[in-house]
Design a protein around this motif. Structure first.
Motif, short mmCIF file in Angstrom:
data_model
loop_
_atom_site.label_atom_id
_atom_site.label_comp_id
_atom_site.label_asym_id
_atom_site.label_seq_id
_atom_site.Cartn_x
_atom_site.Cartn_y
_atom_site.Cartn_z
N TYR A 68 0.84 -1.21 0.00
CA TYR A 68 0.00 0.00 0.00
C TYR A 68 0.87 1.26 0.00
CZ TYR A 68 -3.30 3.56 1.44
OH TYR A 68 -4.04 4.71 1.50
N ALA A 69 1.93 1.23 0.81
CA ALA A 69 2.82 2.41 0.87
C ALA A 69 3.51 2.62 -0.49
CB ALA A 69 3.85 2.23 1.99
N VAL A 94 -1.16 3.27 -11.86
CA VAL A 94 -0.90 2.16 -10.95
C VAL A 94 -2.02 1.12 -11.03
CG1 VAL A 94 -0.51 1.50 -8.54
CG2 VAL A 94 0.37 3.69 -9.37
N PHE A 95 -1.63 -0.13 -11.26
CA PHE A 95 -2.54 -1.27 -11.15
C PHE A 95 -2.18 -1.97 -9.84
CE2 PHE A 95 -1.97 -0.20 -15.55
CZ PHE A 95 -3.27 -0.15 -16.03
N ALA A 96 -3.16 -2.09 -8.95
CA ALA A 96 -2.88 -2.58 -7.60
C ALA A 96 -3.72 -3.83 -7.34
CB ALA A 96 -3.21 -1.50 -6.57
N SER A 97 -3.06 -4.89 -6.87
CA SER A 97 -3.77 -6.15 -6.65
C SER A 97 -3.68 -6.64 -5.21
CB SER A 97 -3.21 -7.24 -7.57
OG SER A 97 -3.65 -7.06 -8.88
N GLU A 126 -9.79 -5.13 -1.28
CA GLU A 126 -9.32 -3.76 -1.50
C GLU A 126 -8.58 -3.20 -0.30
OE1 GLU A 126 -11.48 -0.49 -4.03
OE2 GLU A 126 -12.94 -1.81 -3.09
N GLY A 127 -9.03 -3.56 0.90
CA GLY A 127 -8.38 -3.08 2.12
C GLY A 127 -8.22 -1.57 2.12
N LYS A 128 -7.01 -1.10 2.44
CA LYS A 128 -6.76 0.35 2.53
C LYS A 128 -6.87 1.04 1.18
CE LYS A 128 -3.71 2.14 5.28
NZ LYS A 128 -2.41 2.49 5.87
N LEU A 129 -6.79 0.24 0.08
CA LEU A 129 -6.87 0.87 -1.25
C LEU A 129 -8.19 1.59 -1.47
CD1 LEU A 129 -5.37 -1.99 -3.44
CD2 LEU A 129 -4.37 0.28 -3.11
N SER A 130 -9.22 1.19 -0.71
CA SER A 130 -10.53 1.84 -0.89
C SER A 130 -10.42 3.34 -0.60
CB SER A 130 -11.59 1.19 0.00
OG SER A 130 -11.17 1.28 1.33
N GLU A 131 -9.44 3.71 0.23
CA GLU A 131 -9.25 5.15 0.54
C GLU A 131 -8.74 5.93 -0.67
OE1 GLU A 131 -6.55 5.29 3.91
OE2 GLU A 131 -7.69 3.69 4.90
N LEU A 132 -8.19 5.22 -1.67
CA LEU A 132 -7.57 5.89 -2.82
C LEU A 132 -8.38 5.74 -4.09
CD1 LEU A 132 -3.88 4.66 -2.33
CD2 LEU A 132 -4.81 6.88 -1.68
N GLN A 133 -9.52 5.05 -4.01
CA GLN A 133 -10.22 4.68 -5.24
C GLN A 133 -10.71 5.87 -6.07
OE1 GLN A 133 -10.83 1.88 -7.26
NE2 GLN A 133 -9.07 1.23 -6.06
#
Ligand SMILES: NC(=O)c1ccc[n+]([C@@H]2O[C@H](COP(=O)([O-])OP(=O)(O)OC[C@H]3O[C@@H](n4cnc5c(N)ncnc54)[C@H](OP(=O)(O)O)[C@@H]3O)[C@@H](O)[C@H]2O)c1
Length: 248
Positions: A21-22, A34-37, A41-48
């Protein structure tokens, strides 16, 4: 099919927490697409809300999804400039009550999962002008740690796989780097009950990794103080075992 023409493209796995995530945050700040897997989603939901970020759900142990995951990335780009294969998990072997299935579980995520991600990304890396394939191993491979039979072996397998792949990709457009982090304060290590020397934040780890990757080294081990300590452990293995073996 669209193609992201201007931006450099990167795929980061294990991106829903911790180091991954960092790293996502850092590469977004550097204006990458950025493609993030991860599985969730975890913390990625904060960046969606960020249009430069695409979440690609993937359980890396599932080899049947390799073509599907590549197709999801190809909806936006035909090439990847960089991949950081970071998804991983840690479980410890209890020598009194060994769970041998756990050995397979950990290998399946940390080693075969990384191999699956190479299978996803290699065709896309080959289409970039100058690509970079990065895998996350661990400083655990530098000396034997108690109860790390599964984790250490999986990370040693990652390191060897990448070193061999580097030889075979030598005349291609793809550089290969193996990263060996020390102790980083993430959900993976927060369950540890032993002391973790030179523990650092995921943000610090990601900053060091991003900076080191610019030179595309074969390997990047950090922090150096831990590397030095583990070098001594290899020089004096009996002393190391006496110091670290569980007390009966
Ligand atoms: N923390 C340390 O001290 C340290 C030291 C050396 C190396 N490392 C390595 O660094 C990497 C990142 O670890 P971390 O410390 O940042 O731990 P973390 O916060 O627990 O992150 C692990 C990531 O891997 C993902 N993941 C786990 N199993 C997966 C699977 N089957 N399929 C897809 N994704 C999966 C998790 O997401 P989901 O659960 O949502 O799938 C999560 O995003 C790992 O490879 C770890 O071995 C960590």
């Amino acid at each position: 099919m669209g193609d992201v023409q201007q931006k450099l493209t990167i795929w980061i796995t294990g991106a829903s927490s911790g180091i991954g995530y960092a790293l996502v945050e850092r590469y977004l700040a550097r204006d990458y697409q950025v493609f993030a897997s991860a599985r969730s989603e975890g913390k990625l939901s904060e960046l969606q809300a960020n249009p430069a970020l695409t979440f690609i759900p993937y359980d890396v142990t599932d080899a049947s999804q390799i073509d599907h995951v590549r197709a999801l990335i190809q909806q936006q780009t035909q090439h990847l400039d960089c991949v950081i294969l970071n998804a991983g998990n840690c479980e410890y072997l209890d020598p009194q009550h060994p769970d041998w299935e756990m050995m397979k579980r950990i290998m399946s995520v940390n080693y075969f999962g990384l191999v699956n991600c190479v299978a996803v990304s290699l065709p896309l890396l080959k289409k970039a002008q100058s690509a970079h394939l990065v895998g996350i191993s661990s400083q655990a491979v530098q000396a034997a740690f108690t109860q790390a039979e599964a984790y250490g072996a999986s990370k040693a397998a990652v390191r060897y796989f990448l070193s061999s792949l580097r030889v075979d990709l030598q005349s291609s457009n793809i550089d290969v780097t193996c990263v060996l982090p020390g102790f980083v304060d993430t959900p993976l290590t927060q369950k540890n009950t032993f002391s973790m020397p030179f523990l650092m934040s995921p943000e610090d780890a990601a900053a060091r990794i991003e900076s080191a990757l610019m030179k595309r080294p074969y390997e990047y081990a950090f922090p150096k103080r831990l590397s030095a300590m583990l070098w001594l452990a290899r020089c004096f293995p009996k002393r190391w075992i006496a110091m670290t073996a569980p007390k009966q």
